[in-house]
Design a protein around this motif. Structure first.
Motif, short mmCIF file in Angstrom:
data_model
loop_
_atom_site.label_atom_id
_atom_site.label_comp_id
_atom_site.label_asym_id
_atom_site.label_seq_id
_atom_site.Cartn_x
_atom_site.Cartn_y
_atom_site.Cartn_z
N LYS A 217 0.84 -1.20 0.00
CA LYS A 217 0.00 0.00 0.00
C LYS A 217 0.87 1.26 0.00
N LEU A 218 1.91 1.26 0.82
CA LEU A 218 2.81 2.41 0.89
C LEU A 218 3.56 2.60 -0.43
N ILE A 219 3.95 1.51 -1.05
CA ILE A 219 4.63 1.57 -2.35
C ILE A 219 3.72 2.23 -3.38
N ASP A 220 2.44 1.87 -3.37
CA ASP A 220 1.47 2.49 -4.28
C ASP A 220 1.32 3.97 -3.98
N GLN A 221 1.16 4.32 -2.70
CA GLN A 221 0.95 5.72 -2.31
C GLN A 221 2.12 6.61 -2.70
N ARG A 222 3.33 6.09 -2.59
CA ARG A 222 4.53 6.89 -2.87
C ARG A 222 4.91 6.90 -4.35
N GLY A 223 4.24 6.08 -5.14
CA GLY A 223 4.54 6.04 -6.57
C GLY A 223 5.82 5.30 -6.92
N TYR A 224 6.31 4.44 -6.02
CA TYR A 224 7.54 3.69 -6.31
C TYR A 224 7.40 2.86 -7.58
N ARG A 225 6.22 2.33 -7.83
CA ARG A 225 6.04 1.46 -9.00
C ARG A 225 6.38 2.19 -10.30
N GLU A 226 6.03 3.47 -10.37
CA GLU A 226 6.26 4.23 -11.60
C GLU A 226 7.74 4.46 -11.88
N TRP A 227 8.53 4.79 -10.87
CA TRP A 227 9.92 5.15 -11.15
C TRP A 227 10.93 4.10 -10.73
N ALA A 228 10.54 3.14 -9.94
CA ALA A 228 11.51 2.14 -9.49
C ALA A 228 11.23 0.75 -10.08
N ASN A 229 10.20 0.64 -10.93
CA ASN A 229 9.90 -0.62 -11.62
C ASN A 229 9.77 -1.79 -10.64
N ILE A 230 8.85 -1.64 -9.69
CA ILE A 230 8.67 -2.64 -8.64
C ILE A 230 7.27 -3.23 -8.74
N GLY A 231 7.21 -4.54 -8.93
CA GLY A 231 5.93 -5.24 -9.00
C GLY A 231 5.61 -5.92 -7.69
N THR A 232 4.36 -6.33 -7.54
CA THR A 232 3.92 -6.98 -6.31
C THR A 232 4.71 -8.26 -6.03
N THR A 233 4.95 -9.06 -7.05
CA THR A 233 5.70 -10.31 -6.87
C THR A 233 7.09 -10.04 -6.34
N SER A 234 7.74 -9.00 -6.88
CA SER A 234 9.11 -8.70 -6.43
C SER A 234 9.13 -8.21 -4.98
N ILE A 235 8.05 -7.62 -4.53
CA ILE A 235 7.97 -7.18 -3.13
C ILE A 235 8.01 -8.39 -2.20
N TYR A 236 7.16 -9.37 -2.47
CA TYR A 236 7.12 -10.54 -1.60
C TYR A 236 8.40 -11.37 -1.70
N ALA A 237 8.96 -11.45 -2.91
CA ALA A 237 10.25 -12.15 -3.08
C ALA A 237 11.35 -11.40 -2.33
N GLY A 238 11.32 -10.07 -2.38
CA GLY A 238 12.30 -9.25 -1.67
C GLY A 238 12.20 -9.41 -0.17
N LEU A 239 10.99 -9.45 0.35
CA LEU A 239 10.80 -9.65 1.79
C LEU A 239 11.36 -11.01 2.22
N LYS A 240 11.13 -12.01 1.39
CA LYS A 240 11.65 -13.35 1.69
C LYS A 240 13.18 -13.35 1.70
N LYS A 241 13.78 -12.67 0.70
CA LYS A 241 15.25 -12.59 0.64
C LYS A 241 15.82 -11.84 1.84
N LEU A 242 15.18 -10.73 2.21
CA LEU A 242 15.65 -9.95 3.37
C LEU A 242 15.59 -10.78 4.64
N ASN A 243 14.53 -11.57 4.78
CA ASN A 243 14.41 -12.46 5.93
C ASN A 243 15.52 -13.50 5.90
N GLY A 244 15.76 -14.07 4.73
CA GLY A 244 16.82 -15.07 4.58
C GLY A 244 18.20 -14.52 4.89
N LYS A 245 18.41 -13.24 4.63
CA LYS A 245 19.70 -12.59 4.92
C LYS A 245 19.79 -12.14 6.39
N GLY A 246 18.69 -12.32 7.13
CA GLY A 246 18.68 -11.93 8.54
C GLY A 246 18.54 -10.43 8.75
#
Length: 187
Positions: free
Chosen positions: A28-57
């Motif tokens: 929701k915050l990503i949508d509000q800030r417009g990150y999708r328009e200039w940072a090329n971030i999709g919903t799938t990459s958000i959840y994959a990124g969260l998983k990676k960040l968790n894996g990296k501790g």
């Protein structure tokens, strides 16, 4: 070179800002800030990124215990100490050395609140040095190949990045001045 992808960098910023956030809240915050328009971030990459960040501790998650509807138990993400250290290092690196017109620099600017003003000023001064050196190298290459005598389509390949760098230098100098003014106001 970077330990984090742009998506991971942005996610750490959002989680740091919120203290704790669910995937839905992050989205929701990503949508509000417009990150999708200039940072090329999709919903799938958000959840994959969260998983990676968790894996990296760098973040940890727990079930929120607040279930509504039929879906799975919502998960809330929180920053670890290592995550905050990594975020701060990424901010400093992105502010001081990313190329002109780089989303990474914009992500660093969006996270200024998470580093001390003095650190931000120092990183941005390094950025000015970096931009100055880059401009000098492009100018030298331009001049060595004929400079103003080059055909327009060749000159443009040199003049465009030099123009962008000059604009960026003015912008960064203004941000440094504003940060220095804010520092004076708090003394």
């Amino acid at each position: 070179m970077n330990q984090l992808s742009n998506v991971e960098f942005m996610l750490l910023q959002i989680i740091a800002e919120c203290n704790q956030a669910s995937g839905y809240e992050v989205n929701k915050l990503i949508d509000q800030r417009g990150y999708r328009e200039w940072a090329n971030i999709g919903t799938t990459s958000i959840y994959a990124g969260l998983k990676k960040l968790n894996g990296k501790g760098l973040i940890e998650y727990e079930n929120s215990g607040e279930k509504s509807g039929k879906g799975p138990m919502p998960v809330r993400f929180a920053m670890t100490e290592g995550g905050m250290t990594t975020l701060r290092n990424e901010i400093i690196a992105s502010l001081s050395s990313s190329r002109e017109c780089d989303n990474r620099f914009d992500l660093g600017l969006a996270a200024l609140a998470f580093v001390k003003k003095g650190e931000a000023i120092e990183a941005l001064r390094k950025r000015l040095d970096f931009l100055g050196e880059t401009h000098k190298k492009i100018r030298q290459k331009y001049e060595s190949q004929g400079g103003a005598r080059l055909p327009l389509y060749v000159r443009a390949l040199f003049l465009h990045p030099m123009s962008l760098i000059e604009s960026e230098q003015a912008f960064v100098a203004n941000i440094i001045n504003e940060l220095m003014e804010e520092t004076k106001e708090h003394v």
